[in-house]
Enzyme design. Structure first.
Site, short mmCIF file in Angstrom:
data_model
loop_
_atom_site.label_atom_id
_atom_site.label_comp_id
_atom_site.label_asym_id
_atom_site.label_seq_id
_atom_site.Cartn_x
_atom_site.Cartn_y
_atom_site.Cartn_z
N TYR A 98 16.01 -4.48 -21.78
CA TYR A 98 17.09 -3.65 -21.25
C TYR A 98 17.96 -3.18 -22.41
O TYR A 98 18.20 -3.93 -23.37
CB TYR A 98 17.97 -4.44 -20.28
N ASP A 123 20.01 -2.03 -10.18
CA ASP A 123 21.19 -1.81 -9.35
C ASP A 123 21.49 -0.32 -9.17
O ASP A 123 20.92 0.53 -9.85
CB ASP A 123 22.42 -2.47 -10.00
#
Length: 255
Positions: free
Chosen positions: A110, A52
């Protein structure tokens, strides 16, 4: 020839990874650089997935096809010479034509960084400046409910009726940053993550840390398969694609 590139980037100044009309993206920068090397013949790249706006990557991969004769080492140098300073090619590999950067992934990791101490302006783009105390013990208990194979529909923002939201999270844990007692790192390793999934999971954990939700609420929200039950999306600052592991990559590399 098909190449696999390993690269990192600072996502601060980009509208995300995926190419978008009239917006600055990581994909566009990479494709423009590769096109120059390919005698201005258009090159498209396929990555392990998109990140993003404002999200960073320490380890991202993509495959691309180049028509000109070039070695992996020279491709790396040529790409870096045509890329901005906040994107860097770490390595390039000549791979078999059937290798796919997304479908061959075994797992991804992540990491989300959050600061509970004083506001730090120098880290505002890389660590979420929450700047208040959280109940870390409760968060550590709650994150365990996210481990395993589940339908993560409750953590998908963009499309609540997405056909397949089943993913497997192999590891999920929270640790204090060794370099800063006020900073914590939330880590997820899984076979794949949907758009906003990690940020939505972190957002729920923050609610638990604020004592507004409990660990049992995490289980209920997961089972509800409803995004409405969750609510908070953690900001992109602080999120890094930390690592990508491939299945049998060594057998796909052409020496």
């Amino acid at each position: 020839m098909r190449f696999l590139i390993k690269f990192s980037y600072d996502g601060t100044n980009y509208a995300g990874f995926q190419r978008q009309p009239n917006l600055n993206t990581i994909q566009e920068c990479l494709e423009n650089a590769a096109t120059k090397i390919n005698n201005n013949k258009k090159v498209g790249i396929t990555s392990t997935g998109r990140t993003d706006k404002g999200v960073h990557a320490r380890c991202q991969y993509a495959h691309l096809n180049i028509d000109v004769e070039i070695t992996p080492h020279k491709l790396k140098r040529a790409l870096n010479s045509n890329l901005p300073d906040d994107i860097y090619i770490i390595e390039a590999y000549h791979v078999k034509d059937n290798f796919h950067a997304r479908y061959n992934v075994h797992n991804k990791t992540y990491k989300y960084y959050i600061n509970l101490g004083e506001y730090n302006p120098t880290e505002r783009n890389y660590v979420f400046q929450y700047n208040y105390k959280l109940n870390i013990k409760a968060m550590k208990k709650a994150i365990k409910y996210l481990i395993g194979t589940h339908d993560f529909r409750a953590f998908v923002t963009e499309n609540s009726i997405k056909d397949n939201c089943i993913r497997t999270i192999e590891k999920a844990y929270i640790k204090k940053d060794k370099s800063d007692k006020n900073k914590y790192i939330i880590t997820f390793t899984g076979d794949g993550f949907m758009r906003y999934q990690v940020r939505n999971m972190v957002g729920l954990l923050i609610r638990v840390g604020e004592n507004k939700k409990t660990s049992l609420d995490v289980e209920k929200i997961l089972e509800s398969k409803s995004r409405k039950e969750n609510g908070l999306t953690a900001p992109p600052e602080g999120l890094f694609l930390e690592n990508v592991i491939y299945k049998n990559l060594e057998y796909s590399i052409i020496k």
